[in-house]
Design an enzyme around this catalytic site. Structure first.
Site, PDB file in Angstrom:
ATOM      1  N   GLY B  43       0.829  -1.200   0.000  1.00 27.81           N
ATOM      2  CA  GLY B  43       0.000   0.000   0.000  1.00 27.81           C
ATOM      3  C   GLY B  43       0.862   1.248   0.000  1.00 27.81           C
ATOM      4  O   GLY B  43       1.953   1.266   0.582  1.00 27.81           O
ATOM      5  N   GLY B  45      -0.742   4.531   0.375  1.00 29.28           N
ATOM      6  CA  GLY B  45      -1.518   5.670   0.846  1.00 29.28           C
ATOM      7  C   GLY B  45      -0.733   6.418   1.911  1.00 29.28           C
ATOM      8  O   GLY B  45       0.485   6.248   2.041  1.00 29.28           O
ATOM      9  N   GLY B  48       1.031   3.818   4.188  1.00 27.88           N
ATOM     10  CA  GLY B  48       2.028   3.005   3.486  1.00 27.88           C
ATOM     11  C   GLY B  48       3.190   3.832   2.963  1.00 27.88           C
ATOM     12  O   GLY B  48       4.359   3.464   3.142  1.00 27.88           O
ATOM     13  N   HIS B 274     -20.850   8.639   6.256  1.00 29.12           N
ATOM     14  CA  HIS B 274     -20.563  10.067   6.212  1.00 29.12           C
ATOM     15  C   HIS B 274     -21.838  10.826   5.865  1.00 29.12           C
ATOM     16  O   HIS B 274     -22.514  10.483   4.903  1.00 29.12           O
ATOM     17  CB  HIS B 274     -19.476  10.333   5.178  1.00 29.12           C
ATOM     18  CG  HIS B 274     -18.836  11.677   5.333  1.00 29.12           C
ATOM     19  ND1 HIS B 274     -19.525  12.836   5.106  1.00 29.12           N
ATOM     20  CD2 HIS B 274     -17.583  12.038   5.702  1.00 29.12           C
ATOM     21  CE1 HIS B 274     -18.705  13.858   5.332  1.00 29.12           C
ATOM     22  NE2 HIS B 274     -17.532  13.405   5.700  1.00 29.12           N
ATOM     23  N   SER B 292     -17.023  17.492   1.539  1.00 27.62           N
ATOM     24  CA  SER B 292     -16.248  17.542   2.781  1.00 27.62           C
ATOM     25  C   SER B 292     -17.044  18.021   3.995  1.00 27.62           C
ATOM     26  O   SER B 292     -17.880  18.914   3.913  1.00 27.62           O
ATOM     27  CB  SER B 292     -15.064  18.480   2.597  1.00 27.62           C
ATOM     28  OG  SER B 292     -14.472  18.769   3.843  1.00 27.62           O
ATOM     29  N   ARG B 345     -19.970  12.633  12.846  1.00 27.76           N
ATOM     30  CA  ARG B 345     -20.576  12.097  11.634  1.00 27.76           C
ATOM     31  C   ARG B 345     -21.712  11.128  11.879  1.00 27.76           C
ATOM     32  O   ARG B 345     -22.732  11.163  11.196  1.00 27.76           O
ATOM     33  CB  ARG B 345     -19.484  11.404  10.806  1.00 27.76           C
ATOM     34  CG  ARG B 345     -18.506  12.414  10.281  1.00 27.76           C
ATOM     35  CD  ARG B 345     -17.346  11.768   9.583  1.00 27.76           C
ATOM     36  NE  ARG B 345     -16.529  12.827   8.986  1.00 27.76           N
ATOM     37  CZ  ARG B 345     -15.388  12.641   8.356  1.00 27.76           C
ATOM     38  NH1 ARG B 345     -14.897  11.420   8.252  1.00 27.76           N
ATOM     39  NH2 ARG B 345     -14.739  13.648   7.852  1.00 27.76           N
ATOM     40  N   GLU B 440      -5.863   2.911   8.011  1.00 27.43           N
ATOM     41  CA  GLU B 440      -7.252   2.458   8.095  1.00 27.43           C
ATOM     42  C   GLU B 440      -7.343   0.934   8.180  1.00 27.43           C
ATOM     43  O   GLU B 440      -8.340   0.388   8.663  1.00 27.43           O
ATOM     44  CB  GLU B 440      -8.046   2.966   6.879  1.00 27.43           C
ATOM     45  CG  GLU B 440      -9.551   2.735   6.991  1.00 27.43           C
ATOM     46  CD  GLU B 440     -10.345   3.237   5.775  1.00 27.43           C
ATOM     47  OE1 GLU B 440      -9.768   3.947   4.930  1.00 27.43           O
ATOM     48  OE2 GLU B 440     -11.540   2.915   5.688  1.00 27.43           O
ATOM     49  N   LEU B 456      -6.416  11.182   8.298  1.00 28.82           N
ATOM     50  CA  LEU B 456      -5.118  11.606   7.783  1.00 28.82           C
ATOM     51  C   LEU B 456      -4.103  11.599   8.923  1.00 28.82           C
ATOM     52  O   LEU B 456      -2.963  11.170   8.777  1.00 28.82           O
ATOM     53  CB  LEU B 456      -5.225  13.002   7.166  1.00 28.82           C
ATOM     54  CG  LEU B 456      -6.269  13.172   6.069  1.00 28.82           C
ATOM     55  CD1 LEU B 456      -6.190  14.559   5.453  1.00 28.82           C
ATOM     56  CD2 LEU B 456      -6.091  12.130   4.985  1.00 28.82           C
TER      57      LEU B 456
END
Lengths: 251, 654
Positions: B43, B45, B48, B274, B292, B345, B440, B456
Site C-alpha cells: 500500500g 496511501g 504506506g 458520512h 467535505s 458524523r 485504516e 489523515l
C-alpha cells in the site's frame, strides 16, 4: 426533464504494447445524461462481458477527479469536451442524441499503451524520483510556524501543487512535452522557503530526466493549459524556465 | 470461551508517559544491521507511503507495493477537509489531552486509551513534517498556518490545503517515498496486487510473516517476495457496500488474506457513514462522491418543517429557495444546540435518516437533505465562500448540474470509512509475528466512530512516527536471520494455492458478471447492515450473504484468460473477499447488543433516539479468528479498561 441519449462509440482496442490496435464500434442506447462517462463505459463493459467478450480496459480509481488515474482522449480532447474536469467527472449530458464519440488512449512516446485505453505513465514517477521533493527525513524538523510564508506565495504554491499527474498535458501537446507537469512541481517548491535550498539541483535533475525519458520540448502552444483538468497555468512553465536559467548561470 | 489471549502490550506508567517510556526502553536495530533487513510494505496511501519512506530513510531495505500505476493514486488522495493536530496555534484551549479526549469520546469510548493518547501526542509532529516537505497548507495573511473546525470538537485544530488536504499530504509522503526510490532504499512494485501472506516456521516452531505472493496486474504472472516483516497498509473495506466514497479499486482483500492466515479481524461492524455525500442518482451509479465535512463550518443543514412542503419539493412543484425561513427545520441546530451543524458524523447521519424516514426528505427519491450556504454567502460574500470551498462547489456542480451558490446542495449519508480492521497491539503488530497493520487497515484508534480530519492524522502518525519505532522492537531479534529464498516450500505452496483459487474462479464460467454480484452484496449490506441495524436485519443479512456467496462461486463469469491483464479477474478476487467481510460485519453487529458510534442497533437507543451503549457487557473490542472454510469464526475479546477517563453518555447538546 432528464436527458436520455443514444450514442455510437468508436473505442481503441489494443491487446498489448507491441500489438497493432484498431477502433471497434459499439452502439449504446438509452444512456442517461446524469451518467458519468466512465459509468457509460461500465455499461458497455457489462454488455461485453454478458456476451462473453473481454471488457475495454481503462484506468480509473477515485472517480472524483483527484487521483489522476483516469485518462482517455475523447473526441480529440484529453478528458473530453468539458473544461476543468477529468474523464470520471465528465457527464453524458455534454453529448447529444445520435453523437459518435471517439475514445482513444493518451498518445505519447513516453506513455506506451499497456492495453486498450490504458497507458504506462511511470515516466512521471521517474521525474519526481529525480528531484521532485525536499530532502528532509522524518523527524527533526522545525516547528510548522517557525518559518512565515506569505499567503500569496503559499496560495500560488497550492495552485501549482494541485496537479494530479494525469498526463493530459502531455497528451494534449503536439510535441509530447511534460513541461506543465514538471513546472507544477518545480514551481510549488521554488515558491516555498523549504524548497529553496536545493532549488538549482532539483530543476536541473528534473529537466534532464524529462529529456532522457523521451518527452518533447515546449513550444508555448498552451494546449496543455487549455486541457489541464486542474487549470494549472503555463505561468509555472515561465517560472520553471527562470529557475532553470538561474541554475545554469550559477554553475 | 476463547483459546487466544490477546496482549495489547500497553506500556506502564501514566497516560502521558507511556509513549516516552516505550521509546526509552524499546530495542533498536543498529545502522549496519538495518541494511540486512527487508521489509515489505503493501500500500502507498498516507500510512504506506510514509512508512515506506521513513523505513527507507532509516536504512532498511523496503519493498513497496501498490495496485495503481503510481503510489500517488492511493485513495488517501481524495480526503478533502483536513488533518487534526493539537498545536493550539489558535490559542482556543486545545491541548494533546483535549484532542485525546475528543477522539475517545467521538469514538464512543470503544478505543484504547494508550493508543489514542499517542496519536494525539504525535499529531503535532506530523504538521511540522509536512510543512518541511513543502506541503502548501492554508495560511493567514501574517504568514502563519490557518485552521478550521471539524465535527466533534469545540476548538479549531484542523489544518487544511484548500479542499485537497489528502492530496497534498499524500503528495508530501509520495515525494519522500520517491526520494527513497531514487536512492534505491525502496523498491517500488506498481500494478502489483498482494494475493496472500507467506508464513515460515522458525527453528523454535514460531510461524512468522516472511513474504507475500503478488500478482503482476500487467502480465498476470504470480510473483513471490520475501522479507523479515510484512506491513499491511491497504486501507478499509467500505466497498463491501459497492456504493461508497471509496475509490473503485479500494478493497479489503489483504485484510482478509492475513485474517485467513491467523490475524484477527477486530470490530468489523464499525463502519462510518458520512453525512454529506451527493445522493444516489441511478442504477448504474458506480460510486458516491463526498462533500467535505468542512462545509459544515458554514453550511446549515435543513429540511422543510411541513410535510406538504417536502412532498411538493419531491414532486418538483416547489424549489428549496421557495421555503420561507420559518418553515425550515435546521434539525441539527435544534437537537444539538452546543455543537449544531458540527456534531460527529454518526450523529449527523442518523439525524438525516431520521428526518427522511419521517417523510421530510427532499429530492425526487425523498432521500436527501439540504446543505445551505445562503447565510454564509450573505455574511461573507461569494468570493470568500469560493476561496474556502471553491473546488468542492465546482465538483458538486459538475456532478449535479446545480449551482450551490444559488440553491442549497442536496446531500445524503454514504459509507465512507471503516473503523474496524485488523487487530494490532500497541506496536501495531497483528497476532501473526512479523505482520503489522497500519492506517485504516487496522482497528486501533477511532473506536466506534472516527472524527473528521482524524484519518489523515492516524495514517501519517502510524507511518511516520509510530511504526518506524515499534517495528525495530520486533526486528532487533531478527538481525541474525539471513534473507529468505522464495524457493522455500512455504512460498511454493502459497503460490500454488493462489493459482488454484484463480483457476477455480476462471473455470466457473457461469452467467453473472462480477459487478452484478457485487451490487447485490452492496444492496444487502446497505439495507441490512447499514445506518440502522436490528437483530432481525442482521440475521437476514447473514442468510442473504450466504446465498450471494453461493451464486458467486457457482455462477460468476470471468472472460479472458489467466495470462496477461484481466480486470474482471482482479475484481472477482476482491468481491470474493468482500463477501467474507460482509459476513464478518453482520456477525459482529449481531453479537454487539448495544449501540455505539457508527454501529446503531435500533433496539438500543435512548428516549431521544441517541445511541445507547452497554459498558457493562460490551466494553471490549470483538476480534474474530478464522477457523477454516465453512466454519464459524471464533470470537476473541480484548477488554477495554478505562483507567484515565470516565465514560459518559456522549452529549453534543449542551
Amino acid at each position: 426533464m432528464e436527458k436520455v441519449i443514444n450514442i455510437t462509440l468508436k473505442v481503441w482496442r489494443q491487446r498489448g504494447p507491441k500489438a497493432k490496435g484498431s477502433f471497434e464500434t459499439y452502439r449504446l442506447d438509452g444512456i442517461s445524461g446524469d451518467t458519468s462517462f466512465l459509468e457509460m463505459l461500465d455499461i458497455l463493459n457489462e454488455r461485453l462481458v454478458g456476451g462473453g467478450l473481454e471488457p475495454v480496459a481503462f484506468d480509473n480509481d477515485c472517480r472524483e477527479g483527484i487521483c489522476g488515474m483516469c485518462s482517455l482522449y475523447i473526441n480529440g480532447h484529453p478528458h473530453g469536451p468539458d473544461s476543468l474536469v477529468t474523464t470520471c467527472q465528465l457527464h453524458m449530458r455534454h453529448f447529444n442524441d445520435g453523437d459518435t464519440i471517439t475514445v482513444e488512449p493518451w498518445r505519447s512516446a513516453a506513455f506506451p499503451v499497456i492495453r486498450d485505453l490504458m497507458v504506462d505513465r511511470y515516466a512521471f514517477d521517474k521525474i519526481i524520483q529525480a528531484g521532485g521533493y525536499v530532502s528532509v527525513n522524518t523527524g527533526g524538523v522545525p516547528d510548522a510556524n517557525a518559518i512565515l510564508i506569505s499567503k500569496d506565495k503559499s496560495d500560488e504554491a497550492m495552485d501549482a501543487a494541485s496537479c494530479i499527474g494525469c498526463g493530459a498535458c502531455v497528451a494534449a501537446c503536439k510535441n509530447g512535452s511534460a513541461m506543465l507537469f514538471v513546472s507544477a512541481k518545480v514551481s510549488q517548491l521554488s515558491l516555498l522557503p523549504q524548497g529553496q535550498v536545493e532549488a538549482s539541483r532539483r530543476v536541473k535533475a528534473m529537466i534532464s530526466k524529462m529529456d532522457e525519458l523521451g518527452f518533447g520540448s515546449c513550444t508555448n502552444t498552451r494546449a496543455c493549459e487549455q486541457e489541464c483538468p486542474k487549470g494549472v497555468s503555463i505561468s509555472h512553465i515561465a517560472r520553471l524556465n527562470r529557475e532553470f536559467l538561474k541554475a545554469k548561470l550559477s554553475e | 470461551m476463547s483459546t487466544v489471549k490477546l496482549d495489547a502490550k500497553i506500556p506502564s506508567g501514566n497516560l502521558a508517559d507511556k509513549w516516552s517510556n516505550y521509546k526509552a526502553h524499546q530495542k533498536l536495530v543498529n545502522p549496519a544491521n538495518k541494511r540486512r533487513l527487508d521489509i515489505i510494505v503493501v500500500g502507498t496511501g498516507l500510512a504506506g507511503a510514509s512508512a515506506a519512506a521513513s523505513l527507507g530513510e532509516l536504512g532498511f531495505n523496503v519493498l513497496n507495493f501498490c495496485i495503481q500505476d503510481s503510489p500517488r493514486r492511493a485513495h488517501s488522495i481524495a480526503a478533502q477537509g483536513g488533518i487534526n493536530a493539537a498545536k493550539n496555534y489558535q490559542n482556543d484551549g486545545d491541548s494533546v489531552y483535549r484532542l485525546f479526549y475528543d477522539t475517545i469520546k467521538g469514538g464512543d469510548y470503544r478505543a484504547r486509551e494508550a493508543n489514542v493518547y499517542r496519536l494525539a501526542e504525535v499529531s503535532v509532529d506530523i504538521i511540522d513534517q509536512c510543512v518541511a516537505q513543502g506541503v502548501p497548507f492554508a495560511r493567514e495573511y501574517g504568514g502563519l498556518l490557518d485552521n478550521r473546525s471539524f465535527g466533534g470538537a469545540q476548538v479549531s485544530r484542523t489544518f487544511y490545503a484548500k479542499g485537497q488536504t489528502g492530496q497534498q499530504l499524500l503528495l508530501g509522503a509520495y515525494s519522500a517515498l520517491s526520494r527513497q526510490i531514487g536512492r534505491g532504499s525502496v523498491r517500488l512494485f506498481p500494478r502489483h496486487e498482494m494475493l496472500d501472506l507467506v508464513l515460515v516456521k522458525d527453528g523454535d516452531g514460531t510461524e512468522r510473516a516472511r513474504g507475500i505472493i503478488a500478482r503482476n496486474l500487467v502480465t498476470g504472472a504470480l510473483e513471490r517476495f520475501s522479507a523479515h516483516a510484512v506491513v499491511i497498509a491497504t486501507g478499509g473495506y467500505g466497498n463491501a457496500y459497492f456504493l461508497s466514497t471509496n475509490a473503485m479499486n479500494s478493497n479489503g482483500s489483504a485484510a482478509i488474506q492475513i485474517y485467513k492466515k491467523g490475524a484477527l479481524f477486530a470490530n468489523p461492524a464499525y463502519a462510518q457513514i458520512h453525512p454529506t455525500c451527493i445522493p444516489v442518482h441511478g442504477e448504474f451509479q458506480s460510486k458516491l462522491t463526498l462533500m467535505s465535512e468542512s462545509l459544515r463550518n458554514d453550511g446549515r443543514i435543513w429540511v422543510p418543517k411541513k410535510k406538504e412542503d417536502a412532498e411538493a419539493i419531491r414532486a418538483g412543484r416547489l424549489q428549496p429557495t421557495d421555503i420561507a425561513e420559518e418553515d425550515r427545520d435546521y434539525y441539527l441546530e435544534r437537537r444539538y444546540p452546543a455543537f449544531g451543524n458540527l456534531v460527529p458524523r454518526d450523529v449527523a447521519s442518523r439525524a438525516a435518516k431520521e428526518r427522511c424516514d419521517a417523510g421530510f426528505g427532499v429530492a425526487s427519491s425523498g432521500l436527501a437533505v439540504y446543505l445551505d450556504f445562503s447565510d454564509a454567502v450573505r455574511r461573507l460574500g461569494e468570493a470568500t465562500v469560493e476561496a474556502r470551498y471553491g473546488n468542492l462547489f465546482q465538483m458538486y456542480e459538475k456532478i449535479t448540474d446545480q449551482n450551490p451558490y444559488k440553491t442549497p446542495m442536496m446531500i445524503y449519508p454514504a459509507i465512507h470509512y471503516t473503523m474496524g480492521g485488523i487487530w494490532v497491539d500497541y506496536e501495531l503488530m497483528t497476532t501473526i509475528p512479523g505482520c503489522f497493520a497500519i492506517g485504516e487497515a487496522n482497528f486501533s484508534d477511532h473506536g466506534a466512530n472516527r472524527l473528521g480530519a482524524s484519518a489523515l492524522m492516524q495514517g501519517l502518525a502510524d507511518g511516520y512516527f509510530v511504526l518506524p519505532y515499534t517495528i525495530q522492537n520486533y526486528l532487533s531479534d531478527q538481525i541474525r536471520v539471513p534473507r529468505f529464498s522464495t524457493d522455500l516450500p512455504e512460498f511454493r505452496d502459497a503460490e500454488a494455492a493462489v493459482r488454484d483459487k484463480i483457476t477455480t474462479l476462471m473455470n466457473i464460467r457461469g452467467k453473472r458478471s462480477v459487478d452484478s454480484i457485487h451490487k447485490e452484496l452492496g444492496h444487502v449490506m446497505w439495507e441490512y447492515v447499514g445506518m440502522g441495524r436490528t437483530a432481525v436485519s442482521l440475521e437476514a443479512a447473514l442468510g442473504r450473504i450466504s446465498e450471494i456467496r453461493d451464486s458467486f462461486w457457482g455462477d460468476v463469469y470471468i472472460p479472458g484468460d489467466l495470462g496477461g491483464m484481466n480486470v474482471e479477474l482482479e475484481k472477482a478476487l476482491r468481491v470474493a473477499d468482500f463477501i467474507e467481510v460482509g459476513r464478518l460485519m453482520a456477525l459482529d453487529g449481531l453479537n454487539r447488543n448495544e449501540s455505539c458510534g457508527g454501529h446503531f442497533r435500533e433496539e438500543y437507543q435512548t428516549d431521544e433516539g441517541e445511541a445507547l451503549r452497554d459498558d457493562l457487557n460490551y466494553s471490549y473490542a470483538s476480534c474474530w479468528r478464522y477457523r477454516g472454510e465453512g466454519l464459524e469464526p471464533e470470537r476473541v475479546i480484548e477488554p477495554l479498561d478505562y483507567e484515565f477517563i470516565v465514560r459518559q453518555q456522549r452529549n453534543y447538546k449542551s
